[in-house]
Motif scaffolding. Structure first.
Motif, short mmCIF file in Angstrom:
data_model
loop_
_atom_site.label_atom_id
_atom_site.label_comp_id
_atom_site.label_asym_id
_atom_site.label_seq_id
_atom_site.Cartn_x
_atom_site.Cartn_y
_atom_site.Cartn_z
N PHE A 18 48.33 83.79 31.57
CA PHE A 18 49.23 83.17 30.65
C PHE A 18 50.51 82.67 31.48
O PHE A 18 50.85 83.02 32.55
CB PHE A 18 49.71 84.49 29.61
N VAL A 19 50.90 81.48 30.83
CA VAL A 19 52.10 80.82 31.47
C VAL A 19 53.00 80.97 30.36
O VAL A 19 52.77 80.66 29.21
CB VAL A 19 51.58 79.16 31.54
N THR A 20 54.33 81.28 30.78
CA THR A 20 55.66 81.11 30.00
C THR A 20 56.43 80.06 30.23
O THR A 20 56.86 79.87 31.30
CB THR A 20 56.03 82.64 30.21
N THR A 21 56.96 79.32 29.21
CA THR A 21 57.67 78.24 29.40
C THR A 21 59.15 78.86 29.14
O THR A 21 59.36 79.82 28.61
CB THR A 21 57.43 76.98 28.17
N PRO A 22 60.08 77.91 29.45
CA PRO A 22 61.49 78.45 29.38
C PRO A 22 61.85 78.72 27.93
O PRO A 22 62.84 79.67 27.80
CB PRO A 22 62.35 76.97 29.90
#
Length: 201
Positions: A18-22
């Motif tokens: 999973f990629v988490t954005t700001p």
């Protein structure tokens, strides 16, 4: 539109994470959605640049992802790459009146004008469709096809689509080929009456 985030979770044995954005949004990332630049494997806390889309269940996915140091480089150079493309934009604008003059000097003004309008419309639509497919991870339109519509006289529409959709504006080789199709199209319109005149004599 490109997004940036951090690889917050990664299961190397299963090939996803999973990629988490700001803003805290999480995007599912499969290893097949990563643009591979070598044999290095993704690591947690790696920076990621990607295209976002939703699947049929409304879940957010990361596609066309660049992971690691290359993502940092991509982010840093993005604005510079867009600025470099301005030269081709100015050349295109400067050559639009040339296109009009070349068409007016022929004996088939209406036919050529209509052809440019039709091919420009097709090119514009093709760029828009390709951008949508890029964002959704679907099968893309070949670059040769996009250049083909420009070469046939659709380069004004192709240029407009690049501006409107912000598509194909950062790839230098594509932009240079676009300029080549523009020049070849103008050369063809200019030389065609000369060739016909020579053949007639």
């Amino acid at each position: 539109m490109l997004k940036e985030g951090i690889l917050s979770q990664w299961h190397d044995d299963k090939g996803y994470g999973f990629v988490t954005t700001p803003d805290g949004t999480r995007y599912f990332l499969h290893i097949k959605a990563i643009k591979r630049t070598g044999n290095a494997r993704p690591n947690i806390d790696d920076p990621v640049t990607f295209q976002a889309r939703q699947d049929e269940k409304g879940r957010w996915l990361a596609t066309s992802a660049v992971v690691g140091n290359l993502a940092r480089e991509t982010s840093r150079k993005r604005d510079h790459a867009v600025a470099k493309s301005d030269l081709i934009d100015w050349l295109t604008l400067a050559l639009l009146p040339v296109l009009a003059v070349l068409i007016l000097r022929t004996d088939h003004v209406q036919l050529l004008a209509l052809a440019c309008l039709i091919f420009s419309t097709i090119a514009f639509a093709a760029y828009g469709l390709d951008k949508a497919r890029a964002q959704s991870g679907a099968w893309r339109i070949a670059e040769g096809t996009l250049h083909g519509w420009a070469l046939l006289g659709g380069w004004p529409g192709a240029w407009l689509a690049q501006r409107v959709f912000r598509h194909k504006t950062r790839k230098g080789s594509f932009r240079c080929m676009y300029l080549a199709t523009l020049l070849l199209n103008l050369a063809g319109i200019w030389y065609a009456p000369v060739l016909l005149l020579r053949l007639g004599t």
